[in-house]
Design an enzyme around this catalytic site. Structure first.
Site, PDB file in Angstrom:
ATOM      1  N   HIS A 103      37.920  36.762  48.408  1.00 47.70           N
ATOM      2  CA  HIS A 103      38.199  37.432  47.253  1.00 47.70           C
ATOM      3  C   HIS A 103      38.001  38.795  47.580  1.00 47.70           C
ATOM      4  CE1 HIS A 103      36.304  38.658  43.107  1.00 47.70           C
ATOM      5  NE2 HIS A 103      37.729  38.891  43.111  1.00 47.70           N
ATOM      6  N   HIS A 122      30.270  37.203  43.909  1.00 50.66           N
ATOM      7  CA  HIS A 122      30.969  36.518  42.821  1.00 50.66           C
ATOM      8  C   HIS A 122      30.792  35.240  42.715  1.00 50.66           C
ATOM      9  CE1 HIS A 122      33.191  40.483  43.533  1.00 50.66           C
ATOM     10  NE2 HIS A 122      32.447  40.722  42.340  1.00 50.66           N
TER      11      HIS A 122
HETATM   12  S1  FES Z   1      33.720  38.610  47.216  1.00 48.75           S
HETATM   13 FE1  FES Z   1      33.226  36.741  47.140  1.00 48.75          FE
HETATM   14  S2  FES Z   1      33.651  35.888  45.134  1.00 48.75           S
HETATM   15 FE2  FES Z   1      34.277  38.029  45.057  1.00 48.75          FE
END
Ligand code: FES
Length: 174
Positions: A103, A122
């Site tokens: 992500h 997150h």
């Molecule tokens: S950086 Fe891992 S869920 Fe956003």
């Protein structure tokens, strides 16, 4: 951008805008790629074959932290205790993954009891048994998996990467 690749770029741009491509424009780009001038045109990367560990060093209680394919790419090698997708070793249960969340690059933590990677930023979760499949979270990609091989002496080698490492345009820094 080198002078040669800049010339090729401008030549190709003129072809696209003008709608009439000189017959030799694309072949010359191919030649440049063959000479190593335009690395982004490669469809496969020259991954190193790198020893990560010996089978005897791994247990289901402790993961092994290392890097691959370069020093800026943190990787974790785990023995799951159950067969896994692309797993190697006698029990097909040894796998390796990038430690950067797909992500936004969060540093992942492994939980041996569930065989999953967890992101503290997150809360994305990836399944190590299923090739790094994203189970929950805001990421849109699975976790890049390191391709492994085991030789006859039980040494484990990394030989490639499935998936794009976070923050990269290509998996290797050149
Ligand atoms: S950086 Fe891992 S869920 Fe956003």
């Amino acid at each position: 951008m080198s002078e040669v690749s800049r010339r090729h770029f401008l030549k190709l741009g003129a072809c696209v805008v003008g709608g009439a491509c000189a017959a030799d424009a694309l072949p010359s780009l191919g030649q440049a790629a063959d000479n190593g001038d335009v690395t982004t045109l490669r469809t496969t990367l020259p991954y190193p074959r790198l020893k990560l560990a010996a089978i005897g060093q791994l247990t289901t209680e402790h993961e092994l932290l290392t890097t691959y394919p370069d020093q800026a790419s943190p990787v974790v090698l785990v023995k799951l205790g159950r067969p896994a997708h692309n797993g190697v070793g006698p029990d097909r249960d040894i796998v390796a993954f990038s430690r950067r969340c797909s992500h936004m690059g969060g540093a992942l933590a492994f939980r041996a009891e569930t065989g999953t990677f967890h992101c503290p930023l997150h809360y994305a979760m990836f399944d190590a048994r299923k090739g790094g499949l994203m189970v929950i979270g805001q990421a849109t990609d699975n976790l890049p998996q390191i391709e492994l091989e085991v030789d006859t002496t039980g040494d484990i080698y990394a030989v490639g990467v499935k998936g794009l490492l976070y923050g990269r345009q290509a998996n290797m820094l050149a």
